[in-house]
Design a protein around this motif. Structure first.
Motif, PDB file in Angstrom:
ATOM      1  N   ALA A  79       7.832   1.555   0.681  1.00 27.17           N
ATOM      2  CA  ALA A  79       7.004   2.023   1.800  1.00 27.17           C
ATOM      3  C   ALA A  79       5.760   2.742   1.287  1.00 27.17           C
ATOM      4  O   ALA A  79       4.658   2.547   1.815  1.00 27.17           O
ATOM      5  CB  ALA A  79       7.813   2.955   2.697  1.00 27.17           C
ATOM      6  N   VAL A  80       5.910   3.576   0.262  1.00 28.63           N
ATOM      7  CA  VAL A  80       4.755   4.266  -0.321  1.00 28.63           C
ATOM      8  C   VAL A  80       3.748   3.264  -0.866  1.00 28.63           C
ATOM      9  O   VAL A  80       2.536   3.380  -0.632  1.00 28.63           O
ATOM     10  CB  VAL A  80       5.209   5.227  -1.438  1.00 28.63           C
ATOM     11  CG1 VAL A  80       4.003   5.769  -2.214  1.00 28.63           C
ATOM     12  CG2 VAL A  80       6.002   6.383  -0.856  1.00 28.63           C
ATOM     13  N   ALA A  81       4.250   2.255  -1.609  1.00 26.93           N
ATOM     14  CA  ALA A  81       3.358   1.247  -2.183  1.00 26.93           C
ATOM     15  C   ALA A  81       2.639   0.463  -1.093  1.00 26.93           C
ATOM     16  O   ALA A  81       1.429   0.214  -1.181  1.00 26.93           O
ATOM     17  CB  ALA A  81       4.163   0.297  -3.073  1.00 26.93           C
ATOM     18  N   MET A  82       3.351   0.094  -0.029  1.00 26.58           N
ATOM     19  CA  MET A  82       2.748  -0.695   1.044  1.00 26.58           C
ATOM     20  C   MET A  82       1.748   0.128   1.852  1.00 26.58           C
ATOM     21  O   MET A  82       0.666  -0.368   2.200  1.00 26.58           O
ATOM     22  CB  MET A  82       3.832  -1.257   1.955  1.00 26.58           C
ATOM     23  CG  MET A  82       4.595  -2.418   1.352  1.00 26.58           C
ATOM     24  SD  MET A  82       5.676  -3.232   2.551  1.00 26.58           S
ATOM     25  CE  MET A  82       5.999  -4.794   1.723  1.00 26.58           C
ATOM     26  N   LEU A  83       2.098   1.372   2.152  1.00 23.27           N
ATOM     27  CA  LEU A  83       1.175   2.220   2.897  1.00 23.27           C
ATOM     28  C   LEU A  83      -0.115   2.436   2.119  1.00 23.27           C
ATOM     29  O   LEU A  83      -1.216   2.369   2.675  1.00 23.27           O
ATOM     30  CB  LEU A  83       1.828   3.567   3.206  1.00 23.27           C
ATOM     31  CG  LEU A  83       2.904   3.594   4.289  1.00 23.27           C
ATOM     32  CD1 LEU A  83       3.567   4.964   4.333  1.00 23.27           C
ATOM     33  CD2 LEU A  83       2.323   3.253   5.646  1.00 23.27           C
ATOM     34  N   THR A  84       0.023   2.702   0.821  1.00 24.89           N
ATOM     35  CA  THR A  84      -1.163   2.949  -0.008  1.00 24.89           C
ATOM     36  C   THR A  84      -2.018   1.698  -0.114  1.00 24.89           C
ATOM     37  O   THR A  84      -3.248   1.753   0.021  1.00 24.89           O
ATOM     38  CB  THR A  84      -0.740   3.427  -1.403  1.00 24.89           C
ATOM     39  OG1 THR A  84       0.150   4.547  -1.280  1.00 24.89           O
ATOM     40  CG2 THR A  84      -1.952   3.847  -2.217  1.00 24.89           C
ATOM     41  N   SER A  85      -1.379   0.550  -0.369  1.00 19.56           N
ATOM     42  CA  SER A  85      -2.144  -0.694  -0.481  1.00 19.56           C
ATOM     43  C   SER A  85      -2.806  -1.047   0.838  1.00 19.56           C
ATOM     44  O   SER A  85      -3.929  -1.572   0.864  1.00 19.56           O
ATOM     45  CB  SER A  85      -1.234  -1.828  -0.945  1.00 19.56           C
ATOM     46  OG  SER A  85      -0.238  -2.105   0.035  1.00 19.56           O
ATOM     47  N   MET A  86      -2.133  -0.747   1.965  1.00 20.58           N
ATOM     48  CA  MET A  86      -2.698  -1.023   3.285  1.00 20.58           C
ATOM     49  C   MET A  86      -3.988  -0.248   3.483  1.00 20.58           C
ATOM     50  O   MET A  86      -4.989  -0.788   3.960  1.00 20.58           O
ATOM     51  CB  MET A  86      -1.693  -0.637   4.368  1.00 20.58           C
ATOM     52  CG  MET A  86      -2.230  -0.676   5.792  1.00 20.58           C
ATOM     53  SD  MET A  86      -1.071   0.036   6.980  1.00 20.58           S
ATOM     54  CE  MET A  86      -1.195   1.784   6.580  1.00 20.58           C
ATOM     55  N   VAL A  87      -3.973   1.034   3.110  1.00 18.44           N
ATOM     56  CA  VAL A  87      -5.155   1.879   3.276  1.00 18.44           C
ATOM     57  C   VAL A  87      -6.334   1.343   2.468  1.00 18.44           C
ATOM     58  O   VAL A  87      -7.452   1.199   2.976  1.00 18.44           O
ATOM     59  CB  VAL A  87      -4.825   3.329   2.872  1.00 18.44           C
ATOM     60  CG1 VAL A  87      -6.096   4.165   2.782  1.00 18.44           C
ATOM     61  CG2 VAL A  87      -3.868   3.958   3.872  1.00 18.44           C
ATOM     62  N   PHE A  88      -6.085   1.023   1.199  1.00 21.03           N
ATOM     63  CA  PHE A  88      -7.185   0.594   0.338  1.00 21.03           C
ATOM     64  C   PHE A  88      -7.608  -0.842   0.624  1.00 21.03           C
ATOM     65  O   PHE A  88      -8.780  -1.193   0.463  1.00 21.03           O
ATOM     66  CB  PHE A  88      -6.786   0.758  -1.138  1.00 21.03           C
ATOM     67  CG  PHE A  88      -6.823   2.188  -1.601  1.00 21.03           C
ATOM     68  CD1 PHE A  88      -8.012   2.763  -2.003  1.00 21.03           C
ATOM     69  CD2 PHE A  88      -5.683   2.964  -1.600  1.00 21.03           C
ATOM     70  CE1 PHE A  88      -8.074   4.080  -2.417  1.00 21.03           C
ATOM     71  CE2 PHE A  88      -5.719   4.285  -2.011  1.00 21.03           C
ATOM     72  CZ  PHE A  88      -6.914   4.851  -2.428  1.00 21.03           C
ATOM     73  N   SER A 136       5.097  -2.325   8.196  1.00 22.97           N
ATOM     74  CA  SER A 136       5.610  -1.406   9.207  1.00 22.97           C
ATOM     75  C   SER A 136       7.119  -1.248   9.088  1.00 22.97           C
ATOM     76  O   SER A 136       7.645  -0.138   9.241  1.00 22.97           O
ATOM     77  CB  SER A 136       5.250  -1.915  10.606  1.00 22.97           C
ATOM     78  OG  SER A 136       3.854  -2.086  10.740  1.00 22.97           O
ATOM     79  N   ILE A 137       7.828  -2.344   8.823  1.00 23.41           N
ATOM     80  CA  ILE A 137       9.282  -2.294   8.745  1.00 23.41           C
ATOM     81  C   ILE A 137       9.740  -1.373   7.625  1.00 23.41           C
ATOM     82  O   ILE A 137      10.628  -0.524   7.808  1.00 23.41           O
ATOM     83  CB  ILE A 137       9.857  -3.714   8.550  1.00 23.41           C
ATOM     84  CG1 ILE A 137       9.749  -4.510   9.853  1.00 23.41           C
ATOM     85  CG2 ILE A 137      11.300  -3.653   8.076  1.00 23.41           C
ATOM     86  CD1 ILE A 137      10.530  -3.908  11.009  1.00 23.41           C
TER      87      ILE A 137
END
Length: 297
Positions: A79-88, A136-137
């Motif tokens: 989740a941390v990796a996906m959230l961070t990649s989503m932002v950038f 999101s999941i």
């Protein structure tokens, strides 16, 4: 409830923006008959996301206690990796998102004549929306594992519903939203959330017995600001606050937040050398009935 709401609001607006750009381009280019393919792609992506979430939740429940803690830590790390990649990713792709989507539509239509056009569009929309859905999941699983009541699911559902309304408003031209500022502010907030999740990952790995380093308590605020107090509960839910954090969690939180925010704010500096005006916002979603931008540039 606030964090799931804001995350799903952002994720939903990203997906709605993508779908809206594709749909409005199909209408403007005289391909309205291909619109149903978009909704099929969206529904398939939603079904995949729900199936993946249910499967991961079921798998987690089958593990013994320590393995379950480890699995929850892995989910949190993803989740941390996906959230961070989503932002950038959104920060990097904002300026060219509309053009790239329109080019993809043209390639899908031209390279697949006849009935193949619909299938190509279904696949294109499916991949774009499934990416947002799977992000999101993993995030929601990480949050739901920390919050066992109904507040988090209700917040996530509210975020999805509001994002659908905003997305329709952007598509129809009835809503004007400064998307650049929206994604900038929510991006910084998401990085704060991700830092808290990362600290929680170390806690889960320690409980699973795979991380036993840096366990010295840095400070203890249980007498001043306990986690079960109203403010402590809010800070814990928003930013992963712990009344008595250990050294490893503090290092992970501060290091991640310092590096990610520095990179994000540096990437947010307007690029005047490319000839783009400093006030340029996210790509405009155009209403089928007019050519005026639906987002506030």
């Amino acid at each position: 409830m606030l964090i799931p709401f804001l995350i799903m609001l952002r994720e939903g607006i990203e997906a709605a923006l993508i779908v809206g750009i594709i749909a409005s381009y199909l209408v403007q280019s005289g391909r309205r008959h291909l619109i149903p393919a978009i909704w099929i792609g969206v529904l398939l992506a939603a079904a995949l996301s729900l199936f993946a979430g249910a499967a991961l939740q079921w798998l987690s429940a089958e593990f013994p206690q320590k393995q379950q803690e480890f699995f929850e830590g892995v989910v949190g790390l993803v989740a941390v990796a996906m959230l961070t990649s989503m932002v950038f990713w959104m920060k990097k792709s904002a300026r060219t998102l509309k053009r790239r989507l329109q080019d993809s539509v043209e390639h899908a239509v031209h390279d697949h004549p006849g009935s193949g056009q619909g299938w190509a569009l279904i696949g294109m929309v499916f991949l774009a929306v499934a990416r947002e859905g799977l992000e999101s999941i993993f995030f929601l699983l990480a949050i739901f594992q920390q919050s066992r009541d109904w507040a988090a699911p209700l917040g996530a559902l509210a975020g999805i519903l509001v994002s659908i309304l905003i997305g329709y408003g952007l598509y129809s031209g009835g809503v004007r939203l400064d998307l650049r500022r929206f994604f900038r502010l929510t991006g910084m907030f998401i990085l704060l959330v991700a830092a808290g999740l990362l600290a929680g990952v170390l806690r889960k790995f320690h409980e699973a017995g795979v991380w036993n380093h840096l366990q010295q308590v840095v400070f203890d605020l249980n007498d001043t600001l306990p986690m079960d107090s109203p403010l402590g509960t809010v800070l814990s839910g928003l930013f992963g606050y712990q009344a008595a954090p250990v050294l490893g969690e503090v290092i992970a939180y501060v290091l991640f937040l310092t590096i990610s925010l520095a990179c994000f704010l540096r990437a947010s500096t307007p690029d005047t050398s490319a000839g783009a005006p400093t006030g340029t916002a996210m790509p405009a979603v155009t209403s089928p009935a007019a050519s005026s931008p639906a987002s506030n540039a």
